[in-house]
Design a protein around this motif. Sequence first.
Motif, PDB file in Angstrom:
ATOM      1  N   VAL A  61       7.357  -1.758  -5.683  1.00  0.00           N
ATOM      2  CA  VAL A  61       7.447  -3.208  -5.570  1.00  0.00           C
ATOM      3  C   VAL A  61       8.800  -3.715  -6.055  1.00  0.00           C
ATOM      4  O   VAL A  61       9.468  -3.082  -6.878  1.00  0.00           O
ATOM      5  CB  VAL A  61       6.341  -3.926  -6.377  1.00  0.00           C
ATOM      6  N   ARG A  83       2.421   1.724  -6.613  1.00  0.00           N
ATOM      7  CA  ARG A  83       2.967   0.984  -5.473  1.00  0.00           C
ATOM      8  C   ARG A  83       4.423   0.618  -5.778  1.00  0.00           C
ATOM      9  O   ARG A  83       4.736   0.168  -6.882  1.00  0.00           O
ATOM     10  CB  ARG A  83       2.154  -0.284  -5.258  1.00  0.00           C
ATOM     11  N   ASP A 109       5.927  -6.068  -1.938  1.00  0.00           N
ATOM     12  CA  ASP A 109       5.937  -4.651  -1.607  1.00  0.00           C
ATOM     13  C   ASP A 109       7.335  -4.267  -1.113  1.00  0.00           C
ATOM     14  O   ASP A 109       7.882  -4.915  -0.214  1.00  0.00           O
ATOM     15  CB  ASP A 109       4.898  -4.349  -0.527  1.00  0.00           C
TER      16      ASP A 109
END
Length: 189
Positions: free
Chosen positions: A158, A156, A176
């Motif tokens: 981030v 992810r 995020d």
Amino acid sequence: MKSLLVKGSIALALAAAFGVNAPAVNAADIVPVEPTVEAVDANHAGIAGANLLLNAFIERHPKAAITEIAFDGEDSQIKYEVEGFDTTGRYELKYNFSTDQMSETKEGDYKVALERKAFDPTRILPPQAIVNFAFAQAQGQATSLNSWSVKNEKGRFVYDVEFGAANHQEIEVIIDAFTGELLSVKGVK
């Protein structure tokens, strides 16, 4: 917010060092988030300096993909870092404002696995918006912007934003990079 940075002089010095008048990279539109607090703007040294180094990296490696952008203002040292890769290898460009030193190192060869870590810096939320949102999550306890970075963590993308707080404590906020979703807040009492 008490800051270790002097906005104008650092941004001007970086612009002169890199031969750039203004950051050329434009970030994606911000997703509205609440609460918003203006702690930094696009001209803040922690933001403008990182953009200038990103532009310098892209000038050196026009076909490169970016894997990390970072600002670190801890320990009275102001540092910026951009990591990326192209078909010739992995590269890391660093600039230390305190020593006015820029260095680039080749960190290894290109590997297909690097593709998963790459992001388009024009598609992430702007760092100043993320830092302001993270500052609001500190609930008035943050006293300085220590660092921020954007990178792939466990699949992810981030932002990891860290603030100094009273009694040498640290507040860490993870957000995020594409949606602005708050993922975690540590160190707020």
